[in-house]
Write a protein that holds these residues in place. Structure first.
Motif, PDB file in Angstrom:
ATOM      1  N   TYR A   1       0.854  -1.197   0.000  1.00 37.42           N
ATOM      2  CA  TYR A   1       0.000   0.000   0.000  1.00 37.42           C
ATOM      3  C   TYR A   1       0.884   1.239   0.000  1.00 37.42           C
ATOM      4  N   THR A   2       0.533   2.205  -0.837  1.00 37.85           N
ATOM      5  CA  THR A   2       1.344   3.427  -0.922  1.00 37.85           C
ATOM      6  C   THR A   2       0.757   4.568  -0.091  1.00 37.85           C
ATOM      7  N   LYS A   3      -0.342   4.294   0.610  1.00 34.61           N
ATOM      8  CA  LYS A   3      -0.858   5.292   1.547  1.00 34.61           C
ATOM      9  C   LYS A   3      -1.446   4.551   2.741  1.00 34.61           C
ATOM     10  N   PRO A   4      -1.650   5.244   3.861  1.00 38.57           N
ATOM     11  CA  PRO A   4      -2.153   4.551   5.055  1.00 38.57           C
ATOM     12  C   PRO A   4      -3.478   3.832   4.782  1.00 38.57           C
ATOM     13  N   VAL A   5      -3.645   2.664   5.404  1.00 43.81           N
ATOM     14  CA  VAL A   5      -4.874   1.876   5.222  1.00 43.81           C
ATOM     15  C   VAL A   5      -5.472   1.573   6.592  1.00 43.81           C
ATOM     16  N   GLY A   6      -6.686   1.009   6.573  1.00 45.14           N
ATOM     17  CA  GLY A   6      -7.355   0.655   7.819  1.00 45.14           C
ATOM     18  C   GLY A   6      -6.731  -0.586   8.450  1.00 45.14           C
ATOM     19  N   LYS A   7      -7.214  -0.911   9.638  1.00 42.79           N
ATOM     20  CA  LYS A   7      -6.711  -2.098  10.348  1.00 42.79           C
ATOM     21  C   LYS A   7      -6.939  -3.360   9.520  1.00 42.79           C
ATOM     22  N   TYR A   8      -8.093  -3.412   8.851  1.00 45.32           N
ATOM     23  CA  TYR A   8      -8.390  -4.559   7.979  1.00 45.32           C
ATOM     24  C   TYR A   8      -8.526  -4.063   6.536  1.00 45.32           C
ATOM     25  N   VAL A   9      -7.755  -4.659   5.644  1.00 41.98           N
ATOM     26  CA  VAL A   9      -7.884  -4.331   4.224  1.00 41.98           C
ATOM     27  C   VAL A   9      -8.711  -5.434   3.577  1.00 41.98           C
ATOM     28  N   LEU A  10      -9.866  -5.049   3.041  1.00 39.10           N
ATOM     29  CA  LEU A  10     -10.778  -6.013   2.413  1.00 39.10           C
ATOM     30  C   LEU A  10     -10.507  -6.002   0.913  1.00 39.10           C
ATOM     31  N   GLN A  11      -9.915  -7.073   0.412  1.00 37.39           N
ATOM     32  CA  GLN A  11      -9.599  -7.146  -1.016  1.00 37.39           C
ATOM     33  C   GLN A  11     -10.599  -8.100  -1.668  1.00 37.39           C
ATOM     34  N   VAL A  12     -11.528  -7.536  -2.424  1.00 38.63           N
ATOM     35  CA  VAL A  12     -12.558  -8.360  -3.053  1.00 38.63           C
ATOM     36  C   VAL A  12     -12.111  -8.712  -4.467  1.00 38.63           C
ATOM     37  N   CYS A  13     -12.116 -10.008  -4.779  1.00 32.84           N
ATOM     38  CA  CYS A  13     -11.742 -10.459  -6.124  1.00 32.84           C
ATOM     39  C   CYS A  13     -12.831 -10.071  -7.119  1.00 32.84           C
ATOM     40  N   ARG A  14     -12.408  -9.490  -8.251  1.00 38.58           N
ATOM     41  CA  ARG A  14     -13.405  -9.081  -9.258  1.00 38.58           C
ATOM     42  C   ARG A  14     -13.222  -9.842 -10.570  1.00 38.58           C
TER      43      ARG A  14
END
Ligand code: FES
Length: 207
Positions: free
Chosen positions: A98-111
């Motif tokens: 990640y190139t910028k701050p993210v939340g505690k949980y990153v939800l990556q949904v497959c598309r």
């Protein structure tokens, strides 16, 4: 006779971008412990190939900083002997950095196709609605970041979502609200896991 061109890697003539990264993001210096870890990683490769430690070094940065700032890319480049632009090329190629701050949980949904056919778009919409954020955004509490990614390698169990480094398969728009609540209250306990790992577990005496 070969139709393959001679590659210039061995001669050291390959193109190496000298593009300068903008000076932005918070300052970054490895903690002494993490600096030691990178030096240890570098010993796994020949001295003139320290750059081979790039991906594990970036994981260490992300562990320390939560994301990879431009300043961190510069620091990594110095430590493993390549250009900052080469580090940036890798960071921006892989969706796990990640190139910028993210939340505690990153939800990556497959598309990708299999998940798209089983309702990934509706899943993303349900998450978006529940959290009040669009794809690419973090919710105001800093708990969740929502992103879309390509195939996560569990196409027979779609729609699939990766929560940080953990799989959640057979996700449905109807159940994802409860899953997000569970993540808030109990952490990753509510995730269904990856069937490749689940199926490997020893069967119980009840089957
Ligand atoms: S298409 Fe979604 S995991 Fe492969």
């Amino acid at each position: 006779m070969t139709f393959h061109p001679t590659m210039p890697y061995a001669s050291g003539e390959q193109h190496a971008s000298e593009r300068v990264l903008p000076d932005r993001g918070e300052p970054f210096v490895f903690t002494p412990e993490n600096r030691r870890r990178i030096e240890e990683l570098a010993t796994h490769y020949p001295p003139d190939r320290r750059r081979s430690a790039l991906i594990p070094a970036l994981h260490i940065v992300q562990e320390q900083q939560g994301y990879v700032s431009a300043n961190a890319m510069r620091e990594v480049a110095t430590v493993i002997c390549c250009t900052p632009a080469e580090v940036e090329e890798v960071v921006t190629y892989y969706s796990m950095f990640y190139t910028k701050p993210v939340g505690k949980y990153v939800l990556q949904v497959c598309r990708t196709l299999s998940c798209a056919l089983t309702g990934a778009e509706r899943l993303t919409a349900a998450i978006s609605q529940k959290l009040g954020i669009k794809v690419g955004e973090t919710d105001p509490t800093g708990t969740f970041t929502l992103v879309e990614v390509e195939c996560l390698g569990a196409c027979d169990r779609g729609p699939v979502m990766l929560v940080n480094d953990h799989w959640h398969e057979l996700a449905t728009p109807g159940s994802v609200g409860a899953l997000l609540d569970t993540l808030r209250t109990k952490g990753e306990a509510g995730l269904s896991g990856c069937h490749l790992n689940v199926d490997k577990k020893e069967p119980t005496k009840d089957g």
